[in-house]
Design a protein around this motif. Structure first.
Motif, PDB file in Angstrom:
ATOM      1  N   LYS A 248       0.783  -1.225   0.093  1.00  0.00           N
ATOM      2  CA  LYS A 248       0.116   0.091  -0.153  1.00  0.00           C
ATOM      3  C   LYS A 248       0.985   1.244   0.127  1.00  0.00           C
ATOM      4  O   LYS A 248       0.436   2.072  -0.845  1.00  0.00           O
ATOM      5  N   LYS A 249       1.868   1.045   0.928  1.00  0.00           N
ATOM      6  CA  LYS A 249       2.876   2.526   1.055  1.00  0.00           C
ATOM      7  C   LYS A 249       3.363   2.798  -0.311  1.00  0.00           C
ATOM      8  O   LYS A 249       3.565   3.962  -1.110  1.00  0.00           O
ATOM      9  N   ALA A 250       3.788   1.565  -1.113  1.00  0.00           N
ATOM     10  CA  ALA A 250       4.527   1.920  -2.339  1.00  0.00           C
ATOM     11  C   ALA A 250       3.688   2.204  -3.596  1.00  0.00           C
ATOM     12  O   ALA A 250       3.844   3.011  -4.328  1.00  0.00           O
ATOM     13  N   VAL A 251       2.497   1.961  -3.224  1.00  0.00           N
ATOM     14  CA  VAL A 251       1.348   2.176  -4.320  1.00  0.00           C
ATOM     15  C   VAL A 251       0.994   3.861  -4.119  1.00  0.00           C
ATOM     16  O   VAL A 251       1.202   4.502  -5.208  1.00  0.00           O
ATOM     17  N   LEU A 252       1.037   4.070  -3.038  1.00  0.00           N
ATOM     18  CA  LEU A 252       0.621   5.766  -2.789  1.00  0.00           C
ATOM     19  C   LEU A 252       1.888   6.560  -3.026  1.00  0.00           C
ATOM     20  O   LEU A 252       1.677   7.678  -3.694  1.00  0.00           O
ATOM     21  N   GLU A 253       3.018   5.925  -2.818  1.00  0.00           N
ATOM     22  CA  GLU A 253       4.199   6.670  -3.319  1.00  0.00           C
ATOM     23  C   GLU A 253       4.311   6.785  -5.053  1.00  0.00           C
ATOM     24  O   GLU A 253       4.687   7.866  -5.622  1.00  0.00           O
ATOM     25  N   PHE A 254       4.264   5.586  -5.299  1.00  0.00           N
ATOM     26  CA  PHE A 254       4.081   5.656  -6.777  1.00  0.00           C
ATOM     27  C   PHE A 254       2.880   6.538  -7.399  1.00  0.00           C
ATOM     28  O   PHE A 254       3.365   7.422  -8.471  1.00  0.00           O
ATOM     29  N   TYR A 255       1.656   6.580  -7.159  1.00  0.00           N
ATOM     30  CA  TYR A 255       0.951   7.491  -7.507  1.00  0.00           C
ATOM     31  C   TYR A 255       1.422   8.904  -7.189  1.00  0.00           C
ATOM     32  O   TYR A 255       1.027  10.050  -8.055  1.00  0.00           O
ATOM     33  N   GLU A 256       2.092   9.234  -5.781  1.00  0.00           N
ATOM     34  CA  GLU A 256       2.442  10.730  -5.774  1.00  0.00           C
ATOM     35  C   GLU A 256       3.396  11.136  -6.784  1.00  0.00           C
ATOM     36  O   GLU A 256       3.523  12.430  -7.185  1.00  0.00           O
ATOM     37  N   GLU A 257       4.312  10.292  -7.153  1.00  0.00           N
ATOM     38  CA  GLU A 257       5.495  10.808  -8.238  1.00  0.00           C
ATOM     39  C   GLU A 257       4.610  10.786  -9.543  1.00  0.00           C
ATOM     40  O   GLU A 257       5.800  11.265 -10.539  1.00  0.00           O
ATOM     41  N   LEU A 258       3.777  10.470 -10.059  1.00  0.00           N
ATOM     42  CA  LEU A 258       3.290  10.459 -11.467  1.00  0.00           C
ATOM     43  C   LEU A 258       2.913  11.969 -11.833  1.00  0.00           C
ATOM     44  O   LEU A 258       2.698  12.735 -10.824  1.00  0.00           O
TER      45      LEU A 258
END
Length: 258
Positions: A248-258
């Protein structure tokens, strides 16, 4: 927003009534969630906390009950479950909701469906998260015929195949239509060529549990794609990786970086 039991709606596509929920911030970036085999929108995304996680982060959270699963209609013909056919259900849901483009996250079979959606409708997919499926996307994930046999056995006691027992117990737990699931497991196993994986331009995160004996390598799949990152989900198998905090943490960070 009721995070425990979201309201479901339905729409018609390909002669079927298909159910979905649409929760979170209606003004937020849409995330379309596509669940795995023998699961449902509730089991895959609500119970493990994804609706809560994404909703609290400000996203519009949409999840479909794939044909054959949850509240959606359940055809018995295995040809109805080819992954590109189910990808058209997902595209039709975006049409129904008038969403031109969404982040798309799929788990296991849902990851395969998500890839066919990205290949056939690249303009609709803002990003991809592929959970529970790595190099098995292109290489195959073993012999699944025993799982179809296990689903059609008179009872769990009649099943000796280890993976077959796991999926039969899961199907019994979720009170699924086992005949529809057997058709699904026979029809939904099409592989994606390595060349096709290389054509997917969407930014992609591939998360697989380190104890997952089904998915194959996330690093090997990511290496085929121009904009993909692999994530090891520590100590998790195929069933437990889906709700993991690291994921979950990785997905949220992935979305924030887009």
């Amino acid at each position: 927003m009721n995070l425990n039991a979201p309201a479901f709606s339905s729409f018609a596509h390909d002669g079927l009534d298909l159910f979905y929920f649409d929760e979170g911030d209606p003004e937020g970036q849409p995330v379309l969630l596509i669940h795995g085999f023998a699961s449902s929108a509730l089991v895959n995304w609500v119970h493990p906390g994804w609706l809560k996680t994404l909703g609290e982060a400000g996203y519009r959270v949409i999840a479909i009950d794939n044909r054959g699963h949850g509240r959606s209609d359940k055809p018995r013909d295995q040809e109805a479950y080819r992954p590109w056919v189910m990808a058209e259900d997902a595209a039709a849901l975006l049409d129904h909701l008038r969403i031109p483009q969404a982040h798309v996250m799929g788990y296991s079979m849902g990851a395969r469906i998500s890839v066919f959606l990205a290949l056939n409708h690249p303009d609709r997919v803002r990003s991809l998260v592929l959970g529970g499926l790595g190099s098995g996307m292109t290489d195959g994930v073993g012999d699944w015929d025993p799982i179809a046999d296990a689903l059609m056995a008179p009872s769990l006691d009649d099943v000796s195949h280890e993976r077959g027992r796991m999926f039969r117990a899961f199907a019994d737990q979720t009170k699924s239509d086992r005949e529809a699931l057997a058709a699904c497991i026979r029809g939904s196993r099409d592989l994606v060529s390595e060349d096709d994986m290389g054509r997917i331009e969407a930014p992609t995160l591939i998360g697989v549990g380190t104890k997952d004996d089904i998915a194959g390598s996330p690093q090997k799949l990511a290496a085929l794609m121009p904009h993909a990152t692999a994530l090891d989900i520590p100590g998790r198998d195929h069933m437990l990786a889906v709700g993991d905090r690291v994921f979950k943490k990785a997905v949220l960070e992935f979305y924030e970086e887009l």
